[in-house]
Design a protein around this motif. Structure first.
Motif, PDB file in Angstrom:
ATOM      1  N   VAL A  52       5.142  36.995   7.061  1.00 56.21           N
ATOM      2  CA  VAL A  52       3.807  37.582   7.012  1.00 56.21           C
ATOM      3  C   VAL A  52       3.888  38.896   6.237  1.00 56.21           C
ATOM      4  O   VAL A  52       4.804  39.692   6.455  1.00 56.21           O
ATOM      5  CB  VAL A  52       3.270  37.851   8.433  1.00 56.21           C
ATOM      6  N   THR A  53       2.936  39.087   5.340  1.00 55.00           N
ATOM      7  CA  THR A  53       2.904  40.334   4.561  1.00 55.00           C
ATOM      8  C   THR A  53       1.696  41.162   4.954  1.00 55.00           C
ATOM      9  O   THR A  53       0.663  40.626   5.357  1.00 55.00           O
ATOM     10  CB  THR A  53       2.834  40.036   3.051  1.00 55.00           C
ATOM     11  N   GLU A  54       1.852  42.448   4.833  1.00 59.16           N
ATOM     12  CA  GLU A  54       0.756  43.388   5.098  1.00 59.16           C
ATOM     13  C   GLU A  54       0.849  44.475   4.036  1.00 59.16           C
ATOM     14  O   GLU A  54       1.924  44.995   3.768  1.00 59.16           O
ATOM     15  CB  GLU A  54       0.897  43.988   6.489  1.00 59.16           C
ATOM     16  N   GLN A  55      -0.285  44.782   3.439  1.00 53.45           N
ATOM     17  CA  GLN A  55      -0.324  45.841   2.442  1.00 53.45           C
ATOM     18  C   GLN A  55      -1.578  46.669   2.682  1.00 53.45           C
ATOM     19  O   GLN A  55      -2.639  46.126   2.983  1.00 53.45           O
ATOM     20  CB  GLN A  55      -0.355  45.244   1.033  1.00 53.45           C
ATOM     21  N   ASP A  56      -1.419  47.990   2.565  1.00 48.74           N
ATOM     22  CA  ASP A  56      -2.572  48.871   2.715  1.00 48.74           C
ATOM     23  C   ASP A  56      -3.593  48.561   1.638  1.00 48.74           C
ATOM     24  O   ASP A  56      -3.247  48.224   0.498  1.00 48.74           O
ATOM     25  CB  ASP A  56      -2.152  50.342   2.561  1.00 48.74           C
ATOM     26  N   SER A  67       1.701  53.688  -1.395  1.00 49.77           N
ATOM     27  CA  SER A  67       1.182  52.616  -0.548  1.00 49.77           C
ATOM     28  C   SER A  67       2.257  52.178   0.447  1.00 49.77           C
ATOM     29  O   SER A  67       3.404  52.630   0.392  1.00 49.77           O
ATOM     30  CB  SER A  67       0.753  51.425  -1.405  1.00 49.77           C
ATOM     31  N   ARG A  68       1.862  51.286   1.356  1.00 57.54           N
ATOM     32  CA  ARG A  68       2.802  50.727   2.335  1.00 57.54           C
ATOM     33  C   ARG A  68       2.700  49.207   2.280  1.00 57.54           C
ATOM     34  O   ARG A  68       1.608  48.647   2.324  1.00 57.54           O
ATOM     35  CB  ARG A  68       2.459  51.179   3.757  1.00 57.54           C
ATOM     36  N   VAL A  69       3.855  48.572   2.204  1.00 61.70           N
ATOM     37  CA  VAL A  69       3.939  47.108   2.183  1.00 61.70           C
ATOM     38  C   VAL A  69       5.048  46.705   3.142  1.00 61.70           C
ATOM     39  O   VAL A  69       6.101  47.356   3.189  1.00 61.70           O
ATOM     40  CB  VAL A  69       4.260  46.575   0.763  1.00 61.70           C
ATOM     41  N   VAL A  70       4.814  45.635   3.899  1.00 63.40           N
ATOM     42  CA  VAL A  70       5.855  45.133   4.806  1.00 63.40           C
ATOM     43  C   VAL A  70       5.859  43.602   4.758  1.00 63.40           C
ATOM     44  O   VAL A  70       4.811  42.970   4.617  1.00 63.40           O
ATOM     45  CB  VAL A  70       5.644  45.637   6.263  1.00 63.40           C
ATOM     46  N   LEU A  71       7.055  43.030   4.852  1.00 63.93           N
ATOM     47  CA  LEU A  71       7.262  41.587   4.993  1.00 63.93           C
ATOM     48  C   LEU A  71       7.949  41.368   6.338  1.00 63.93           C
ATOM     49  O   LEU A  71       9.043  41.899   6.563  1.00 63.93           O
ATOM     50  CB  LEU A  71       8.139  41.036   3.872  1.00 63.93           C
TER      51      LEU A  71
END
Length: 192
Positions: A52-56, A67-71
């Motif tokens: 699952v990815t999340e990006q501001d 920015s912030r990105v997480v996998l």
């Protein structure tokens, strides 16, 4: 050595059938009693993994601060089985040694979900805060929902019903039945 739950379920029946001339009414009563006390016969265990990815979202201030990105990799263990206490119909004939069993729809449940913390990848701007544990847990919940959505494509309901039918057919054969018919529904499984 670990015994399969189905063997423990039908062991008293097999012993009763092998001891002289069995009383059909007593065997029927034992079958009904054991079926009602038996939990779900889990026949399939599978695992699934999603990332699952999340990006501001882009805001004007994030251009300046980064920015912030997480996998987040989420892994789930899924179990499927047949609840023997919900068997819809059992009929047998002692003269021609026939038995017919109609199994209920299989139950499918997610046993556990885990986050592979070693494989979580983040890219955080130099002036931004890292993702908190609560944020990662919220993102992982989206992963669980995605796995729930993918379960029907995994064909676990058919596999579970077929394996339960094989196990029950083998046990009925050991009990002396020669004409064994075990049916299972082709309808969608019971939701978890």
């Amino acid at each position: 050595m670990r015994l399969h739950p189905a063997i423990l379920f039908f062991l008293p029946l097999a012993l009763a059938a092998s001891c002289g001339k069995p009383d059909p009414e007593r065997i029927k009563a034992e079958i009904i009693s054991e079926v009602n006390r038996t939990p779900v016969l889990h026949t399939v265990k599978a695992s699934a993994q999603v990332i699952v990815t999340e990006q501001d979202s882009p805001d004007s201030y994030k251009r300046y601060f980064g920015s912030r990105v997480v996998l987040v990799p989420v892994k789930a263990t899924i179990k499927a089985g047949v609840d023997l206490s919900r068997i819809q119909r059992v009929s047998w004939n002692e003269e021609d040694k026939s038995i017919h069993i109609l199994l209920p729809p299989p139950l499918i449940e997610i046993e556990s979900t885990t986050i592979d913390n070693e494989r979580v990848i983040t890219d955080v701007g130099p002036l931004r805060f890292d993702f908190s544990a609560d944020e990662i847990a919220r993102i992982a919940l989206r992963g669980r929902k995605e796995i729930e959505r993918l379960i029907p494509q995994m064909d676990l309901d058919r596999q579970s019903s077929e394996r339960a039918a094989q196990i029950l057919a083998g046990i009925c054969d050991k009990l002396g039945y020669t004409n064994i018919k075990i049916d299972y529904p082709t309808t969608p499984p019971v939701p978890f």
